[in-house]
Design a protein around this motif. Structure first.
Motif, PDB file in Angstrom:
ATOM      1  N   LEU A  87       0.748  -1.131   0.084  1.00 34.81           N
ATOM      2  CA  LEU A  87       0.073  -0.118   0.038  1.00 34.81           C
ATOM      3  C   LEU A  87       0.768   1.251   0.236  1.00 34.81           C
ATOM      4  CD1 LEU A  87      -2.845  -1.080   2.468  1.00 34.81           C
ATOM      5  CD2 LEU A  87      -2.937  -1.108   0.110  1.00 34.81           C
ATOM      6  N   GLY A  88       2.231   1.051  -0.041  1.00 38.88           N
ATOM      7  CA  GLY A  88       3.101   2.337  -0.003  1.00 38.88           C
ATOM      8  C   GLY A  88       3.016   3.053   1.334  1.00 38.88           C
ATOM      9  N   GLU A  89       2.860   2.424   2.699  1.00 42.87           N
ATOM     10  CA  GLU A  89       2.813   3.072   3.789  1.00 42.87           C
ATOM     11  C   GLU A  89       4.230   3.489   4.543  1.00 42.87           C
ATOM     12  OE1 GLU A  89      -1.223   1.138   5.368  1.00 42.87           O
ATOM     13  OE2 GLU A  89       0.535   0.606   6.358  1.00 42.87           O
ATOM     14  N   GLU A  90       4.743   4.574   4.662  1.00 44.96           N
ATOM     15  CA  GLU A  90       5.952   4.653   5.205  1.00 44.96           C
ATOM     16  C   GLU A  90       5.759   5.737   6.340  1.00 44.96           C
ATOM     17  OE1 GLU A  90       8.736   4.590   0.668  1.00 44.96           O
ATOM     18  OE2 GLU A  90       8.193   6.639   1.925  1.00 44.96           O
ATOM     19  N   GLY A  91       6.908   5.735   7.109  1.00 43.29           N
ATOM     20  CA  GLY A  91       6.740   6.625   8.098  1.00 43.29           C
ATOM     21  C   GLY A  91       7.971   6.329   9.372  1.00 43.29           C
ATOM     22  N   THR A  92       7.745   7.015  10.282  1.00 40.70           N
ATOM     23  CA  THR A  92       8.883   6.996  11.701  1.00 40.70           C
ATOM     24  C   THR A  92       8.190   6.757  12.831  1.00 40.70           C
ATOM     25  OG1 THR A  92      10.645   8.252  10.456  1.00 40.70           O
ATOM     26  CG2 THR A  92      10.837   7.904  12.870  1.00 40.70           C
ATOM     27  N   VAL A  93       8.327   5.824  13.517  1.00 42.68           N
ATOM     28  CA  VAL A  93       7.746   5.596  14.820  1.00 42.68           C
ATOM     29  C   VAL A  93       8.642   5.838  15.946  1.00 42.68           C
ATOM     30  CG1 VAL A  93       6.308   3.931  16.080  1.00 42.68           C
ATOM     31  CG2 VAL A  93       6.364   3.668  13.594  1.00 42.68           C
ATOM     32  N   TRP A  94       8.032   6.575  17.016  1.00 38.82           N
ATOM     33  CA  TRP A  94       8.908   6.875  18.262  1.00 38.82           C
ATOM     34  C   TRP A  94       8.662   5.789  19.292  1.00 38.82           C
ATOM     35  CZ3 TRP A  94      13.267   9.939  18.288  1.00 38.82           C
ATOM     36  CH2 TRP A  94      13.386  10.764  17.063  1.00 38.82           C
ATOM     37  N   ILE A  95       9.399   4.962  19.829  1.00 38.82           N
ATOM     38  CA  ILE A  95       8.948   4.121  20.683  1.00 38.82           C
ATOM     39  C   ILE A  95       9.683   4.552  21.966  1.00 38.82           C
ATOM     40  CG2 ILE A  95       9.210   1.713  21.507  1.00 38.82           C
ATOM     41  CD1 ILE A  95       7.119   1.856  19.175  1.00 38.82           C
ATOM     42  N   ARG A  96       9.004   4.510  23.005  1.00 39.26           N
ATOM     43  CA  ARG A  96       9.511   4.747  24.462  1.00 39.26           C
ATOM     44  C   ARG A  96       9.507   3.546  25.256  1.00 39.26           C
ATOM     45  NH1 ARG A  96       6.869   6.574  29.458  1.00 39.26           N
ATOM     46  NH2 ARG A  96       8.058   7.765  30.521  1.00 39.26           N
ATOM     47  N   ALA A  97      10.840   3.277  25.497  1.00 37.17           N
ATOM     48  CA  ALA A  97      11.170   1.763  26.251  1.00 37.17           C
ATOM     49  C   ALA A  97      11.700   1.918  27.531  1.00 37.17           C
ATOM     50  CB  ALA A  97      11.818   0.927  25.265  1.00 37.17           C
ATOM     51  N   TYR A  98      11.662   1.043  28.447  1.00 37.70           N
ATOM     52  CA  TYR A  98      11.961   0.976  29.664  1.00 37.70           C
ATOM     53  C   TYR A  98      12.935   0.171  29.866  1.00 37.70           C
ATOM     54  CZ  TYR A  98      12.528   1.734  34.906  1.00 37.70           C
ATOM     55  OH  TYR A  98      13.006   1.740  36.463  1.00 37.70           O
ATOM     56  N   ILE A  99      14.512   0.528  29.984  1.00 42.31           N
ATOM     57  CA  ILE A  99      15.509  -0.433  29.884  1.00 42.31           C
ATOM     58  C   ILE A  99      15.958  -0.794  31.132  1.00 42.31           C
ATOM     59  CG2 ILE A  99      17.605  -0.841  28.673  1.00 42.31           C
ATOM     60  CD1 ILE A  99      15.530  -0.336  26.781  1.00 42.31           C
ATOM     61  N   GLU A 100      15.999  -2.060  31.507  1.00 45.53           N
ATOM     62  CA  GLU A 100      16.591  -2.765  32.723  1.00 45.53           C
ATOM     63  C   GLU A 100      18.320  -2.455  32.862  1.00 45.53           C
ATOM     64  OE1 GLU A 100      14.728  -2.997  35.198  1.00 45.53           O
ATOM     65  OE2 GLU A 100      12.787  -3.155  34.150  1.00 45.53           O
ATOM     66  N   PRO A 101      18.730  -2.790  33.782  1.00 44.27           N
ATOM     67  CA  PRO A 101      20.311  -2.607  34.188  1.00 44.27           C
ATOM     68  C   PRO A 101      20.748  -4.019  33.250  1.00 44.27           C
ATOM     69  CG  PRO A 101      19.355  -2.368  36.121  1.00 44.27           C
ATOM     70  CD  PRO A 101      18.059  -2.545  35.109  1.00 44.27           C
ATOM     71  N   ASN A 102      20.112  -5.107  33.096  1.00 43.97           N
ATOM     72  CA  ASN A 102      20.754  -6.149  32.147  1.00 43.97           C
ATOM     73  C   ASN A 102      20.679  -5.738  30.740  1.00 43.97           C
ATOM     74  OD1 ASN A 102      17.899  -6.492  31.837  1.00 43.97           O
ATOM     75  ND2 ASN A 102      17.844  -8.490  32.646  1.00 43.97           N
ATOM     76  N   GLY A 103      20.115  -4.751  30.134  1.00 42.95           N
ATOM     77  CA  GLY A 103      20.016  -4.354  29.019  1.00 42.95           C
ATOM     78  C   GLY A 103      18.776  -4.937  28.098  1.00 42.95           C
ATOM     79  N   THR A 104      17.631  -5.348  28.697  1.00 40.54           N
ATOM     80  CA  THR A 104      16.656  -5.617  28.286  1.00 40.54           C
ATOM     81  C   THR A 104      15.499  -4.823  28.446  1.00 40.54           C
ATOM     82  OG1 THR A 104      15.534  -7.060  30.195  1.00 40.54           O
ATOM     83  CG2 THR A 104      17.072  -8.220  28.400  1.00 40.54           C
ATOM     84  N   ALA A 105      14.332  -4.609  27.559  1.00 41.43           N
ATOM     85  CA  ALA A 105      13.554  -3.811  27.537  1.00 41.43           C
ATOM     86  C   ALA A 105      12.307  -4.460  28.372  1.00 41.43           C
ATOM     87  CB  ALA A 105      13.039  -3.339  25.990  1.00 41.43           C
ATOM     88  N   SER A 106      11.828  -3.864  29.403  1.00 39.28           N
ATOM     89  CA  SER A 106      10.978  -4.561  30.266  1.00 39.28           C
ATOM     90  C   SER A 106       9.306  -4.022  29.820  1.00 39.28           C
ATOM     91  CB  SER A 106      10.969  -4.320  31.583  1.00 39.28           C
ATOM     92  OG  SER A 106      11.024  -3.040  32.017  1.00 39.28           O
ATOM     93  N   LYS A 107       9.227  -3.106  29.370  1.00 44.51           N
ATOM     94  CA  LYS A 107       7.837  -2.502  28.881  1.00 44.51           C
ATOM     95  C   LYS A 107       8.201  -1.382  27.876  1.00 44.51           C
ATOM     96  CE  LYS A 107       7.805   0.385  33.163  1.00 44.51           C
ATOM     97  NZ  LYS A 107       7.010   0.773  34.112  1.00 44.51           N
ATOM     98  N   ALA A 108       7.428  -0.845  26.948  1.00 49.56           N
ATOM     99  CA  ALA A 108       7.461  -0.076  25.990  1.00 49.56           C
ATOM    100  C   ALA A 108       5.925   0.546  25.564  1.00 49.56           C
ATOM    101  CB  ALA A 108       8.400  -0.577  24.712  1.00 49.56           C
ATOM    102  N   ASP A 109       5.977   1.731  24.870  1.00 51.16           N
ATOM    103  CA  ASP A 109       4.739   2.292  24.262  1.00 51.16           C
ATOM    104  C   ASP A 109       5.222   3.171  23.055  1.00 51.16           C
ATOM    105  OD1 ASP A 109       5.816   4.424  25.567  1.00 51.16           O
ATOM    106  OD2 ASP A 109       4.175   4.650  27.060  1.00 51.16           O
ATOM    107  N   VAL A 110       4.182   3.494  22.502  1.00 54.43           N
ATOM    108  CA  VAL A 110       4.253   4.381  21.148  1.00 54.43           C
ATOM    109  C   VAL A 110       4.391   5.859  21.479  1.00 54.43           C
ATOM    110  CG1 VAL A 110       3.493   4.939  19.033  1.00 54.43           C
ATOM    111  CG2 VAL A 110       3.347   2.637  19.518  1.00 54.43           C
ATOM    112  N   SER A 111       5.495   6.558  21.436  1.00 53.03           N
ATOM    113  CA  SER A 111       5.399   7.920  21.962  1.00 53.03           C
ATOM    114  C   SER A 111       4.780   8.898  20.769  1.00 53.03           C
ATOM    115  CB  SER A 111       6.916   8.362  22.209  1.00 53.03           C
ATOM    116  OG  SER A 111       7.240   9.608  22.499  1.00 53.03           O
TER     117      SER A 111
END
Length: 217
Positions: free
Chosen positions: A149-173
């Motif tokens: 369909l020709g859909e393009e764009g940029t998505v800004w994700i807000r993620a919570y990064i733990e001390p071990n380097g993994t993302a425990s939660k995220a949402d669309v900013s």
């Protein structure tokens, strides 16, 4: 004929008299008397009235400036000086005097003042990052229907990064405008690994905003 002869004789007689007068100088004198009279009449004119020039008005004289006499200053009067009072006799024996107490130097008191300690520098904060090459994060997959369909764009994700380097939660900013692209970017951000954020060199859980681009090549 007699009349004509008489006229001719008269004319000849007048000419003879004129010649004789010229030779005798009578006509020249008559001319000399007439000409000077006319010349004198031309040169003699009526006297013209003489106009006497009006004298200029006298210039005003400057008024003499009166010099102010200096006012004599009053002579200084002698001031009464109070006689010093005698110091009270001390209890010390006669012949000995106690010196006055010496003043403490100011430098010593200034050195004793404690300066407040400087406030500690704020700890250095390093936000999490997902761009490190050693992490090996894959590129976000492009949805096939969005590509068609020709859909393009940029998505800004807000993620919570733990001390071990993994993302425990995220949402669309900030959305790209397409729900398929937003959901794909959110799932990709939760699967990625990150360099954890640090405060004063110590890993700490932090929020980070990540841009994920969708461009049809």
């Amino acid at each position: 004929m007699n009349r004509r002869l008489f006229i001719v004789m008269a004319v000849i007689g007048f000419h003879v008299l004129g010649l004789w007068a010229l030779q005798a100088g009578l006509l020249r004198r008559a001319v000399e008397l007439v000409i000077p009279v006319n010349v004198l009449a031309e040169f003699i004119e009526a006297p013209q009235p003489q106009v006497t020039p009006t004298p200029p008005p006298p210039e005003p004289r400057p008024e003499p400036v009166q010099k102010q006499r200096p006012v004599p200053k009053p002579a200084p009067q002698p001031m009464a000086i109070a006689e010093p009072k005698p110091a009270p006799a001390s209890e010390a024996p006669s012949g000995t005097t106690q010196p006055p107490p010496a003043a403490e130097p100011l430098t010593a008191s200034m050195n004793n003042v404690e300066t407040p300690p400087a406030p500690p520098a704020p700890p250095k904060i390093e936000p999490p990052s997902s761009n490190a090459a050693f992490l090996g994060n894959p590129k976000a997959p492009y949805p096939q229907l969005s590509e068609r369909l020709g859909e393009e764009g940029t998505v800004w994700i807000r993620a919570y990064i733990e001390p071990n380097g993994t993302a425990s939660k995220a949402d669309v900013s900030q959305s790209s405008g397409y729900a398929r692209l937003d959901q794909t970017a959110l799932q990709t951000a939760l699967k990625w690994r990150y360099v954890p954020g640090k405060r004063a060199g110590v890993p700490e859980a932090m929020w980070v905003t990540i841009p994920i681009h969708f461009v049809i090549e």
